[in-house]
Design a protein around this motif. Structure first.
Motif, PDB file in Angstrom:
ATOM      1  N   LYS A   1       0.833  -1.211   0.000  1.00  0.00           N
ATOM      2  CA  LYS A   1       0.000   0.000   0.000  1.00  0.00           C
ATOM      3  C   LYS A   1       0.869   1.263   0.000  1.00  0.00           C
ATOM      4  CE  LYS A   1      -4.416  -1.571   1.776  1.00  0.00           C
ATOM      5  NZ  LYS A   1      -4.310  -2.893   1.224  1.00  0.00           N
TER       6      LYS A   1
ATOM      7  N   SER B   1       1.468   2.657  -5.712  1.00  0.00           N
ATOM      8  CA  SER B   1       0.711   1.430  -5.978  1.00  0.00           C
ATOM      9  C   SER B   1      -0.788   1.599  -5.777  1.00  0.00           C
ATOM     10  CB  SER B   1       1.199   0.294  -5.063  1.00  0.00           C
ATOM     11  OG  SER B   1       2.551   0.016  -5.315  1.00  0.00           O
ATOM     12  N   THR B   2      -1.196   2.639  -5.048  1.00  0.00           N
ATOM     13  CA  THR B   2      -2.619   2.742  -4.703  1.00  0.00           C
ATOM     14  C   THR B   2      -3.298   4.013  -5.216  1.00  0.00           C
ATOM     15  OG1 THR B   2      -2.086   3.791  -2.606  1.00  0.00           O
ATOM     16  CG2 THR B   2      -2.331   1.401  -2.565  1.00  0.00           C
TER      17      THR B   2
ATOM     18  N   ARG C   1      -6.469   3.745  -7.258  1.00  0.00           N
ATOM     19  CA  ARG C   1      -7.677   3.299  -6.531  1.00  0.00           C
ATOM     20  C   ARG C   1      -8.287   4.460  -5.745  1.00  0.00           C
ATOM     21  NH1 ARG C   1      -9.172  -2.210  -5.940  1.00  0.00           N
ATOM     22  NH2 ARG C   1      -7.799  -3.501  -7.193  1.00  0.00           N
ATOM     23  N   SER C   2      -7.427   5.293  -5.152  1.00  0.00           N
ATOM     24  CA  SER C   2      -7.943   6.472  -4.433  1.00  0.00           C
ATOM     25  C   SER C   2      -8.710   7.365  -5.403  1.00  0.00           C
ATOM     26  CB  SER C   2      -6.794   7.277  -3.827  1.00  0.00           C
ATOM     27  OG  SER C   2      -6.050   6.477  -2.965  1.00  0.00           O
TER      28      SER C   2
ATOM     29  N   ASP D   1      -3.973  -4.759 -11.763  1.00  0.00           N
ATOM     30  CA  ASP D   1      -4.448  -4.597 -10.389  1.00  0.00           C
ATOM     31  C   ASP D   1      -5.948  -4.860 -10.302  1.00  0.00           C
ATOM     32  OD1 ASP D   1      -4.218  -4.024  -7.665  1.00  0.00           O
ATOM     33  OD2 ASP D   1      -4.901  -1.971  -8.003  1.00  0.00           O
TER      34      ASP D   1
ATOM     35  N   SER E   1      -8.227  -8.332  -8.437  1.00  0.00           N
ATOM     36  CA  SER E   1      -9.091  -8.187  -7.250  1.00  0.00           C
ATOM     37  C   SER E   1     -10.522  -8.614  -7.547  1.00  0.00           C
ATOM     38  CB  SER E   1      -9.075  -6.740  -6.782  1.00  0.00           C
ATOM     39  OG  SER E   1      -9.554  -5.908  -7.805  1.00  0.00           O
TER      40      SER E   1
END
Ligand SMILES: NC(=O)c1ccc[n+]([C@@H]2O[C@H](COP(=O)([O-])OP(=O)(O)OC[C@H]3O[C@@H](n4cnc5c(N)ncnc54)[C@H](OP(=O)(O)O)[C@@H]3O)[C@@H](O)[C@H]2O)c1
Length: 288
Positions: free
Chosen positions: A157, A161-162, A165-166, A284, A288
């Motif tokens: 995280k 890498s995130t 998504r945010s 990614d 998921s």
């Protein structure tokens, strides 16, 4: 070929495990399985298993090093040296990961650090990683030092890498505009390392995607991949200076890298970080 991966549950360790397990017999060792600072345990394991290749993904991270300098030295220097000594005992190859943070980041814009540049780390992480590189090279003749930078991928995280998504969840983020480096998709790192190993040319490599970005550039690019409009980008991504964030450890300002050794042995340039982000975001969401 038999391979042992140490520090296998981190970002790079997980990807290397996935990548190398497809074609080799891999013994995967997490921190819980084996602490690389335990010299006897390292020696015993490597002497018993007799791998052809040892990969060291274990590390104490940037801010943790600043908070625990003595542990930083134990893991990043003594741990690396333990692996190098055991590798040398059985004449195995050692692939040791290192970092752009061995450089001070004071170069002029639009230039790249090569292995000809003098390392001058500005934080404890960088100093211990540089000392680890030197320990490895002095003890193990058959070692590859792979410096990488701002790695992103599934499994950790971090900001890089995130961030997609945010943004996709419409969460506002702050992104630093005044730190620049090469960024690296972890899958591209594993693939390039695999190619490097074939040449048995023991040296120091800079393995990163082509191009230069700041954290802010990276966030904006991720937003574009998600087809977020310019107006929404302005709303969602707040540009900030590193002095507004004040990370525990000081970061070098400008550390893009270029790999002259890969060029000499004839490897193609790595793809641009913008192309790599597209693949990463797809992978990614698929995972998921
Ligand atoms: N990620 C990046 O952006 C980046 C950039 C430049 C270079 N690198 C280099 O790439 C390598 C891998 O980094 P990473 O991002 O994958 O790090 P990571 O995600 O923090 O993983 C490091 C792993 O090492 C393990 N570890 C810590 N101390 C250990 C010990 N004493 N014995 C055995 N394992 C231990 C950790 O386990 P616990 O968490 O359980 O302690 C963790 O699983 C490092 O050499 C790093 O310097 C990474």
């Amino acid at each position: 070929m038999q391979v042992i991966i140490f520090g296998a549950s981190g970002l790079v360790g997980k990807e290397f495990t996935r990548h190398f397990s497809n074609k080799h017999e891999v013994l995967v060792l997490t921190h819980d399985d084996l602490d690389i600072t335990d010299r006897q345990a390292v020696k015993r394991t490597i002497h018993n298993e007799r791998p052809a290749l040892i990969i060291n993904c274990a590390v104490l991270g940037v801010d943790a090093c600043e908070l625990e300098p003595s542990r930083a030295w134990d893991v990043n220097v003594c741990g690396a040296e333990n692996l190098a000594q055991a590798a040398s005992d059985i004449d195995a190859e050692l692939l040791h990961l290192s970092t752009n943070y061995v450089f001070d980041g004071k170069r002029e814009a639009d230039s790249f650090y090569t292995i000809e540049d003098f390392p001058a780390p500005i934080n404890i992480y960088g100093r211990t990683k540089l000392a680890g590189e030197r320990a490895v090279m002095s003890v193990c003749k058959r070692s590859f030092i792979v410096r990488t930078s701002w790695v992103f991928g599934v499994g950790k995280k971090t900001f890089l890498s995130t961030v997609h998504r945010s943004l996709n969840a419409e969460r506002r983020i702050r992104a630093i505009t005044d730190l620049w480096a090469s960024s690296t998709y972890v899958r591209d790192l594993a693939e390039r390392v695999d190619e490097i190993l074939l040449y048995q040319h023991y040296s120091t490599y800079h393995v990163v995607n082509s191009g230069i970005c700041s954290y802010y550039d990276f966030a904006v690019e991720a937003a574009k991949v998600l087809r977020i409009s310019d107006t929404r980008i302005t709303h969602l991504i707040e540009p900030v200076k590193v002095s507004d964030i004040q990370p525990v450890a000081q970061r070098p300002r400008y550390t893009p890298m270029r790999c002259t050794v890969s060029e000499e042995i004839g490897l193609a340039p790595m793809r641009d970080w913008r192309t790599a982000i597209v693949d990463y975001i797809r992978a990614d969401y698929r995972s998921s």
